[in-house]
Design an enzyme around this catalytic site. Structure first.
Site, PDB file in Angstrom:
ATOM      1  N   GLU A   1      98.614  -1.369  31.363  1.00  0.00           N
ATOM      2  CA  GLU A   1      97.029  -1.358  32.252  1.00  0.00           C
ATOM      3  C   GLU A   1      96.504  -2.449  30.891  1.00  0.00           C
ATOM      4  O   GLU A   1      96.549  -3.446  31.220  1.00  0.00           O
ATOM      5  CB  GLU A   1      96.667   0.237  32.107  1.00  0.00           C
ATOM      6  CG  GLU A   1      96.515   1.361  33.088  1.00  0.00           C
ATOM      7  CD  GLU A   1      95.458   2.455  32.793  1.00  0.00           C
ATOM      8  OE1 GLU A   1      95.390   2.736  33.825  1.00  0.00           O
ATOM      9  OE2 GLU A   1      95.079   2.398  31.952  1.00  0.00           O
TER      10      GLU A   1
ATOM     11  N   ASP B   1      93.255  -0.855  32.791  1.00  0.00           N
ATOM     12  CA  ASP B   1      92.632  -0.133  33.690  1.00  0.00           C
ATOM     13  C   ASP B   1      91.561  -0.243  34.657  1.00  0.00           C
ATOM     14  O   ASP B   1      91.330   0.133  35.851  1.00  0.00           O
ATOM     15  CB  ASP B   1      91.536   1.003  33.562  1.00  0.00           C
ATOM     16  CG  ASP B   1      91.248   2.304  33.756  1.00  0.00           C
ATOM     17  OD1 ASP B   1      92.431   2.749  34.505  1.00  0.00           O
ATOM     18  OD2 ASP B   1      90.367   2.531  33.485  1.00  0.00           O
TER      19      ASP B   1
END
Length: 258
Positions: A147, A79
């Site tokens: 992610e 992320d």
């Protein structure tokens, strides 16, 4: 004569032996092949350590039933990398945008809804290890796994390979940006992405403001395109942002009709 008899005895012994059994592929080895094939398909590179990618593609619900490592730590890493690469790419791709515009583009590209769509387009939901009760169609699980995959790619191949992957898959992918332009209501970002993809110069030219009624200010924009700066559309609104959106929406409609 003795030599021929020896050969005949050897042949008889060979005929009496059972054929060699083919080695059975274990589920773990089969999944390793699946992971390696998926990594090569979406990155163009063979993984150095397939296990880190397998971890990225393992949801916590699966770990609870089967043991092993799940992907939440890699999701945290990915992320952060995703946001940084998108921000850097937006800064380079859109030199005329101010901070607000760049923030808007970054939010547009990294929204949870969009990342989930990208993950499904890549087929992550097909290789993700997850318990049968998890809804992959209406949850953030695929996007979270994407992610985590980005985090695994960074650990396995380094930042340059990771940045290249994010740019191709998230920032300037033709298929993904076509989907974004059709489904999102952020017309300015959709227009900018279209112009960048086609290599067409553009300018949101602020023409100033007028006071239509006492205390009510209206801002005006001319959207210019091409080397000559031809006006493609105009927009007006109570703020510059609203005027930009109106001009971009009109421009997208005009371009769609051509």
């Amino acid at each position: 004569m003795g030599h021929l008899l020896d050969l005949l005895k050897q042949s008889v012994r060979t005929l009496g032996q059972a054929p060699a059994k083919r080695r059975r592929i274990t589920p773990a080895e089969e999944y390793r092949r699946t992971v390696e094939s998926f990594v090569r398909e979406v990155t163009g590179q063979r993984p150095t350590d397939w296990r880190i990618f397998a971890q990225a593609l393992t949801h916590s619900s699966y770990v609870g039933s089967n043991g092993g490592k799940q992907n939440e730590r890699l999701e945290y890493l990915g992320d952060s990398l995703l946001g940084a690469v998108i921000a850097a790419a937006a800064y380079q791709l859109y030199p005329d945008e101010d901070e607000g515009g760049l923030t808007q583009i970054r939010s547009f590209l990294s929204s949870r809804k969009q990342i989930n769509k990208l993950a499904r387009n890549m087929g992550i939901d097909k290789v993700l290890r997850v318990s049968p009760g998890v809804d992959l169609e209406h949850s953030d699980v695929p996007g979270n796994a994407l992610e985590a995959f980005i985090g695994a790619l960074y650990l396995d191949k380094g930042f340059e390979a990771t940045a290249d992957f994010v740019k191709k898959q998230v920032v300037i992918s033709r298929k993904n940006m076509d989907k974004v332009s059709r489904q999102e209501e952020d017309y300015k970002s959709a227009f900018i992405i279209k112009m960048q993809r086609e290599g067409t110069p553009y300018l949101f030219d602020y023409l100033g403001e007028t006071e239509e009624t006492p205390g009510e200010v209206v801002h005006h924009i001319a959207l210019r395109v091409g080397a000559e700066g031809e006006i493609l559309s105009r927009g007006s609104g109570p703020s510059k942002k609203a005027a930009d959106q109106m001009a971009a929406q009109s421009a997208l409609r005009l371009l769609a009709d051509r």
